[in-house]
Design a protein around this motif. Structure first.
Motif, PDB file in Angstrom:
ATOM      1  N   ASP A   1       3.042   5.389  -0.548  1.00  0.00           N
ATOM      2  CA  ASP A   1       3.782   6.129   0.475  1.00  0.00           C
ATOM      3  C   ASP A   1       4.280   5.217   1.590  1.00  0.00           C
ATOM      4  OD1 ASP A   1       3.432   8.422  -0.948  1.00  0.00           O
ATOM      5  OD2 ASP A   1       2.005   9.361   0.431  1.00  0.00           O
ATOM      6  N   VAL A   2       3.471   4.251   1.998  1.00  0.00           N
ATOM      7  CA  VAL A   2       3.907   3.310   3.036  1.00  0.00           C
ATOM      8  C   VAL A   2       5.039   2.434   2.523  1.00  0.00           C
ATOM      9  CG1 VAL A   2       3.202   1.291   4.396  1.00  0.00           C
ATOM     10  CG2 VAL A   2       1.723   3.310   4.287  1.00  0.00           C
ATOM     11  N   LEU A   3       4.933   1.996   1.279  1.00  0.00           N
ATOM     12  CA  LEU A   3       5.991   1.170   0.696  1.00  0.00           C
ATOM     13  C   LEU A   3       7.291   1.952   0.593  1.00  0.00           C
ATOM     14  CD1 LEU A   3       6.704  -1.560  -0.593  1.00  0.00           C
ATOM     15  CD2 LEU A   3       6.041  -0.584  -2.800  1.00  0.00           C
ATOM     16  N   GLN A   4       7.197   3.203   0.175  1.00  0.00           N
ATOM     17  CA  GLN A   4       8.407   4.022   0.030  1.00  0.00           C
ATOM     18  C   GLN A   4       9.093   4.264   1.371  1.00  0.00           C
ATOM     19  OE1 GLN A   4       7.791   8.104  -1.264  1.00  0.00           O
ATOM     20  NE2 GLN A   4       9.771   8.125  -2.301  1.00  0.00           N
ATOM     21  N   ARG A   5       8.296   4.517   2.413  1.00  0.00           N
ATOM     22  CA  ARG A   5       8.887   4.859   3.704  1.00  0.00           C
ATOM     23  C   ARG A   5       9.338   3.643   4.490  1.00  0.00           C
ATOM     24  NH1 ARG A   5       6.896   9.248   8.231  1.00  0.00           N
ATOM     25  NH2 ARG A   5       8.537   8.745   9.749  1.00  0.00           N
ATOM     26  N   PHE A   6       8.569   2.554   4.432  1.00  0.00           N
ATOM     27  CA  PHE A   6       8.842   1.409   5.297  1.00  0.00           C
ATOM     28  C   PHE A   6       9.226   0.134   4.543  1.00  0.00           C
ATOM     29  CE2 PHE A   6       5.800   4.108   7.623  1.00  0.00           C
ATOM     30  CZ  PHE A   6       6.529   4.341   8.786  1.00  0.00           C
ATOM     31  N   GLY A   7       9.040   0.105   3.224  1.00  0.00           N
ATOM     32  CA  GLY A   7       9.317  -1.108   2.479  1.00  0.00           C
ATOM     33  C   GLY A   7       8.310  -2.208   2.752  1.00  0.00           C
ATOM     34  N   VAL A   8       7.113  -1.834   3.187  1.00  0.00           N
ATOM     35  CA  VAL A   8       6.060  -2.790   3.529  1.00  0.00           C
ATOM     36  C   VAL A   8       4.868  -2.577   2.601  1.00  0.00           C
ATOM     37  CG1 VAL A   8       4.428  -3.531   5.308  1.00  0.00           C
ATOM     38  CG2 VAL A   8       6.772  -2.917   5.941  1.00  0.00           C
ATOM     39  N   ALA A   9       4.395  -3.655   1.993  1.00  0.00           N
ATOM     40  CA  ALA A   9       3.249  -3.579   1.090  1.00  0.00           C
ATOM     41  C   ALA A   9       1.957  -3.781   1.878  1.00  0.00           C
ATOM     42  CB  ALA A   9       3.369  -4.627  -0.008  1.00  0.00           C
ATOM     43  N   LEU A  10       0.990  -2.889   1.687  1.00  0.00           N
ATOM     44  CA  LEU A  10      -0.308  -3.008   2.331  1.00  0.00           C
ATOM     45  C   LEU A  10      -1.299  -3.667   1.380  1.00  0.00           C
ATOM     46  CD1 LEU A  10      -0.769   0.459   4.099  1.00  0.00           C
ATOM     47  CD2 LEU A  10       0.006  -1.701   5.105  1.00  0.00           C
ATOM     48  N   THR A  11      -2.102  -4.580   1.920  1.00  0.00           N
ATOM     49  CA  THR A  11      -3.113  -5.285   1.138  1.00  0.00           C
ATOM     50  C   THR A  11      -4.489  -4.851   1.608  1.00  0.00           C
ATOM     51  OG1 THR A  11      -1.662  -7.210   0.938  1.00  0.00           O
ATOM     52  CG2 THR A  11      -4.014  -7.549   0.484  1.00  0.00           C
ATOM     53  N   PRO A  12      -5.381  -4.453   0.694  1.00  0.00           N
ATOM     54  CA  PRO A  12      -6.716  -4.028   1.115  1.00  0.00           C
ATOM     55  C   PRO A  12      -7.557  -5.205   1.601  1.00  0.00           C
ATOM     56  CG  PRO A  12      -6.578  -4.083  -1.272  1.00  0.00           C
ATOM     57  CD  PRO A  12      -5.190  -4.334  -0.765  1.00  0.00           C
ATOM     58  N   GLU A  13      -8.448  -4.945   2.548  1.00  0.00           N
ATOM     59  CA  GLU A  13      -9.355  -5.966   3.060  1.00  0.00           C
ATOM     60  C   GLU A  13     -10.621  -6.148   2.217  1.00  0.00           C
ATOM     61  OE1 GLU A  13     -10.483  -6.401   7.051  1.00  0.00           O
ATOM     62  OE2 GLU A  13      -8.533  -5.918   7.913  1.00  0.00           O
ATOM     63  N   PRO A  14     -11.263  -5.067   1.751  1.00  0.00           N
ATOM     64  CA  PRO A  14     -12.583  -5.239   1.135  1.00  0.00           C
ATOM     65  C   PRO A  14     -12.563  -6.046  -0.160  1.00  0.00           C
ATOM     66  CG  PRO A  14     -12.212  -2.943   1.759  1.00  0.00           C
ATOM     67  CD  PRO A  14     -10.904  -3.657   1.881  1.00  0.00           C
ATOM     68  N   VAL A  15     -13.710  -6.618  -0.464  1.00  0.00           N
ATOM     69  CA  VAL A  15     -13.943  -7.269  -1.740  1.00  0.00           C
ATOM     70  C   VAL A  15     -14.286  -6.189  -2.767  1.00  0.00           C
ATOM     71  CG1 VAL A  15     -15.471  -8.866  -2.980  1.00  0.00           C
ATOM     72  CG2 VAL A  15     -14.776  -9.354  -0.601  1.00  0.00           C
ATOM     73  N   TRP A  16     -13.729  -6.344  -3.986  1.00  0.00           N
ATOM     74  CA  TRP A  16     -13.983  -5.389  -5.056  1.00  0.00           C
ATOM     75  C   TRP A  16     -14.874  -6.039  -6.102  1.00  0.00           C
ATOM     76  CZ3 TRP A  16     -11.444  -0.429  -5.741  1.00  0.00           C
ATOM     77  CH2 TRP A  16     -10.611  -0.082  -4.660  1.00  0.00           C
ATOM     78  N   TRP A  17     -15.944  -5.364  -6.463  1.00  0.00           N
ATOM     79  CA  TRP A  17     -16.807  -5.808  -7.569  1.00  0.00           C
ATOM     80  C   TRP A  17     -16.511  -4.923  -8.776  1.00  0.00           C
ATOM     81  CZ3 TRP A  17     -22.328  -6.243  -5.019  1.00  0.00           C
ATOM     82  CH2 TRP A  17     -22.329  -7.340  -4.134  1.00  0.00           C
TER      83      TRP A  17
END
Length: 337
Positions: free
Chosen positions: A321-337
């Motif tokens: 939704d953020v990419l569609q509205r603003f053209g900005v990609a969000l990157t998650p902070e947490p580490v994924w196991w």
């Protein structure tokens, strides 16, 4: 130390060991209380090795393969001082907030803007934690890390850590190769309160800005926005504030009046991920047992019974939704196991 000296690893419920409180099981868990235990633990394990500190920046799978190593190295001390600074060391398993408050109680200010950040001292350099205009790198002197190949010790300077925005070499080229065992901080004697970020100046109006006073203002500000993980599972800020070109930021600000934009070096600008998420309609909105916090859209919360698949689904929906509205990609902070 030999393998025979180690307690047998055991299966473990990880839900109480990380702040999101997701349904998660580890097949095996070791507790590291002394650095000399590490070589034997490395020999005894099979599969991937996962390092666990305070669990405040973590999304574990429902079933974690390999071995989890819980870091419980303890100790904090003043190593020395000169006319400019105090040099204070803390072991990796020390609680970060408790360490900050201890330094202030000793009369050594410098870390107060980083008060109430969850997690451990050992995890802090990996993320280059930051808040209210101060980053860990601003007070960092050196760290000691143990090789996850053979347990050998190595010292890293600030330059070798390659700190960036919520980043370091331990998240990039050296990811998975080291266990940070101790961190050395340089706390300045010529201290000045840093109040030019957020509402700290307003909270301290009429007060003498001591390190303790700044810490209390930071704690009040954080508590007003962020849920207590003991009451509502969360991993703090879930997405990085995106860094974009100054040109794109200017275009977005023109199209969306009121958008916060923070100029950065090198012709770039930082955007507020929480603002983008809120404008995309996700503040306080749930998707199954998880949602974005009603008081701060940047915080993903677990309302109970969630696992990593629920977090992944919500993350993808918010990003889309953020990419569609603003053209900005969000990157998650947490580490994924």
């Amino acid at each position: 130390m030999s393998l025979n000296d180690l307690p047998l690893p055991s299966a473990c419920d990880l839900a109480p060991l990380h702040t999101l409180g997701l349904v998660s099981q580890a097949r095996a868990l070791h507790v590291l209380e002394r650095a000399e235990q590490l070589p034997a633990i490395l020999q005894s394990g099979s599969g991937p090795l996962h390092i666990l500190g305070g669990g405040s920046n973590l999304v574990p799978a429902a079933q974690v393969e390999g071995t989890v190593l819980k870091v419980e190295l303890k100790g904090r001390t003043l190593l020395g001082e000169d006319e400019y600074a105090w040099y204070v060391a803390a072991a990796a398993g020390e609680n970060w907030h408790e360490f900050v408050m201890w330094t202030l109680a000793q009369g050594w200010p410098g870390l107060e803007n980083l008060a109430l950040i969850p997690g451990t001292v050992g995890a802090a350099p990996i993320q280059n934690i930051g808040a209210y205009g101060v980053e860990l790198k601003d007070r960092f002197c050196a760290l000691t890390a143990l090789s996850l190949e053979d347990g050998a010790s190595c010292v890293f300077t600030p330059e070798q850590c390659a700190f960036g925005y919520r980043d370091s070499i331990f998240k990039q080229g050296q990811a998975g190769r080291w266990l940070i065992s101790e961190v050395l901080f340089r706390l300045p004697k010529r201290w000045e309160a840093k109040l030019d970020y957020g509402d700290l100046a307003a909270r301290l109006a009429g007060q003498t800005p001591t390190g303790q006073a700044v810490a209390e203002a930071v704690m009040a500000a954080r508590s007003s926005k962020l849920p207590d993980p003991a009451q509502l599972g969360n991993a703090g800020s879930f997405f990085h504030n995106p860094i974009v070109s100054a040109e794109l930021a200017a275009d977005l600000a023109s199209a969306h009046p009121g958008m916060p934009v923070f100029p950065q070096a090198g012709g770039q600008a930082k955007l507020a991920a929480g603002w983008l998420i809120e404008q995309a309609g996700w503040k306080g909105r749930r998707l199954g047992p998880v949602g974005m916090y009603e008081k701060q859209a940047l915080v993903l919360v677990n309302h109970g019974g969630a696992d990593a698949s629920h977090v992944a689904a919500l993350m993808a929906a918010v990003q889309a939704d953020v990419l569609q509205r603003f053209g900005v990609a969000l990157t998650p902070e947490p580490v994924w196991w």
